[in-house]
Design a protein around this motif. Structure first.
Motif, mmCIF file in Angstrom:
data_model
loop_
_atom_site.group_PDB
_atom_site.id
_atom_site.type_symbol
_atom_site.label_atom_id
_atom_site.label_comp_id
_atom_site.label_asym_id
_atom_site.label_seq_id
_atom_site.Cartn_x
_atom_site.Cartn_y
_atom_site.Cartn_z
ATOM 1 N N CYS A 65 12.070 19.319 -8.063
ATOM 2 C CA CYS A 65 12.925 18.151 -7.861
ATOM 3 C C CYS A 65 12.646 17.165 -8.986
ATOM 4 N N LEU A 66 13.703 16.771 -9.720
ATOM 5 C CA LEU A 66 13.552 15.799 -10.794
ATOM 6 C C LEU A 66 13.854 14.382 -10.337
ATOM 7 N N HIS A 67 14.716 14.236 -9.359
ATOM 8 C CA HIS A 67 15.301 12.934 -9.073
ATOM 9 C C HIS A 67 15.049 12.509 -7.635
ATOM 10 N N LEU A 68 15.983 12.801 -6.726
ATOM 11 C CA LEU A 68 15.865 12.413 -5.327
ATOM 12 C C LEU A 68 16.215 13.590 -4.423
ATOM 13 N N ALA A 119 12.572 8.794 -8.445
ATOM 14 C CA ALA A 119 13.328 7.794 -9.188
ATOM 15 C C ALA A 119 13.734 6.656 -8.254
ATOM 16 N N LYS A 120 14.620 5.784 -8.732
ATOM 17 C CA LYS A 120 15.006 4.594 -7.983
ATOM 18 C C LYS A 120 16.354 4.710 -7.285
ATOM 19 N N ILE A 139 17.409 2.940 -3.731
ATOM 20 C CA ILE A 139 16.779 3.393 -2.492
ATOM 21 C C ILE A 139 15.265 3.281 -2.580
ATOM 22 N N ASN A 140 14.723 3.229 -3.825
ATOM 23 C CA ASN A 140 13.275 3.236 -4.041
ATOM 24 C C ASN A 140 12.936 2.299 -5.194
ATOM 25 N N PHE A 184 5.113 9.940 -6.369
ATOM 26 C CA PHE A 184 6.445 9.883 -5.811
ATOM 27 C C PHE A 184 6.386 9.007 -4.571
ATOM 28 N N GLU A 185 7.545 8.628 -4.059
ATOM 29 C CA GLU A 185 7.609 7.801 -2.865
ATOM 30 C C GLU A 185 8.350 8.534 -1.745
ATOM 31 N N LEU A 186 7.845 8.348 -0.535
ATOM 32 C CA LEU A 186 8.553 8.770 0.666
ATOM 33 C C LEU A 186 9.190 7.521 1.265
#
Length: 289
Positions: free
Chosen positions: A131-134, A196-197, A205-206, A216-218
């Motif tokens: 996964c590169l993005h979301l 990513a954002k 979203i982030n 990374f963010e959850l």
């Protein structure tokens, strides 16, 4: 003659004609005395074919005209290789390009794709998939599933499936997240796995997302009602919603009580009850402003 550049074209992404992209790339490369090879994806063994081409020609740059799924595929083919990826946004949703501020004119994107500036970005692995993005589980993944079944492509195809998805919307799901040596139980409508954002709609979203920070963010959307989901799709979601929780980490396991849909970079990957997630720092080079 040695081929310096590979142009990867996804002929069906975004439901738009790609001849303009091919003509512009050929002209741009000719002005720079670069030789270019054009490869059109077919959906059959494309990763292996791109690997074979790269091993033969050792391209200095690969230009991609497609959406997030096409970029993901090329990145998998040349992961950890000394080659720069240039992006010409041409998908239904161009999330990675949006995050890199590449959603401008074709001429401007061409100059960036062939330019000297680049960033090394992280890749997330989710159950072994890149996964590169979301990526996410829950409501948006259900939307992606419905879109892939539809015969209507492009942005209007997404709009149409928003209504179908909301009509058939399932209830909340229960998940347990193991990250940073802690366990968190939550009830959610959707959990985003974010490198990513922004989504392709431009919605943030982030807000803390950085694509080369080794994390990374959850993003846990707990009580995602119809209004907030509509805001995500339209690009107007407020980032300070009280119903959002964010966990930043370099690895995590998510266990879900019953199967929920999963999408990775805009591609549906079925329903799942467990996600094993980790970050791979600075795996690919992407041309930037």
């Amino acid at each position: 003659m040695r081929k310096n550049i590979l142009l990867v074209i996804n002929p069906i992404s975004g439901a738009i004609d790609k001849s303009e992209f091919i003509d512009a790339a050929l002209l741009f490369s000719a002005k720079r005395n670069k030789s270019i090879m054009v490869f059109s994806t077919t959906g059959e063994d494309d990763i292996s074919k791109i690997k074979t081409l790269y091993n033969k020609h050792k391209f200095e740059r690969i230009i991609i005209a497609g959406g997030d799924g096409t970029i993901k595929m090329v990145a998998e083919a040349v992961e950890n290789k000394d080659v720069i990826l240039g992006i010409l946004p041409a998908g239904s949703a161009n999330g990675l390009a949006m995050d890199l501020d590449l959603v401008v004119t074709l001429e401007e994107n061409m100059a960036i794709a062939f330019g000297d500036s680049y960033a090394e970005i992280d890749i997330i692995t989710i159950n072994g998939e890149r996964c590169l993005h979301l990526s996410d589980i829950g409501l948006n993944a259900e939307l992606i599933k419905n879109y892939e079944k539809s015969s209507v492509r492009g942005k209007w195809g997404y709009v149409l499936q928003v209504f179908n998805t909301l009509i058939d919307m399932e209830g909340l799901f229960t998940a347990t997240i193991a990250a940073n040596n802690q366990k968190t139980a939550c009830v959610a409508r959707m959990i985003v796995i974010a490198n990513a954002k922004k989504y392709g709609t431009g919605v943030v979203i982030n807000p803390s997302g950085v694509m080369n920070d080794g994390k990374f963010e959850l993003v846990i959307l707990k009580n995602l009602d119809l209004m907030i989901f509509a805001q995500i799709i339209s690009g107007n979601m407020p980032i300070n919603s009280e119903d959002i929780e964010v966990i930043s980490t370099d690895s995590a396991t998510i266990t879900i009580a019953s199967p929920v849909p999963l999408q990775i970079d805009g591609e549906y990957f079925g329903a799942t009850t467990q996600l094993d997630i980790k970050i791979l720092p600075r795996q690919i080079k992407v041309a930037t402003l």
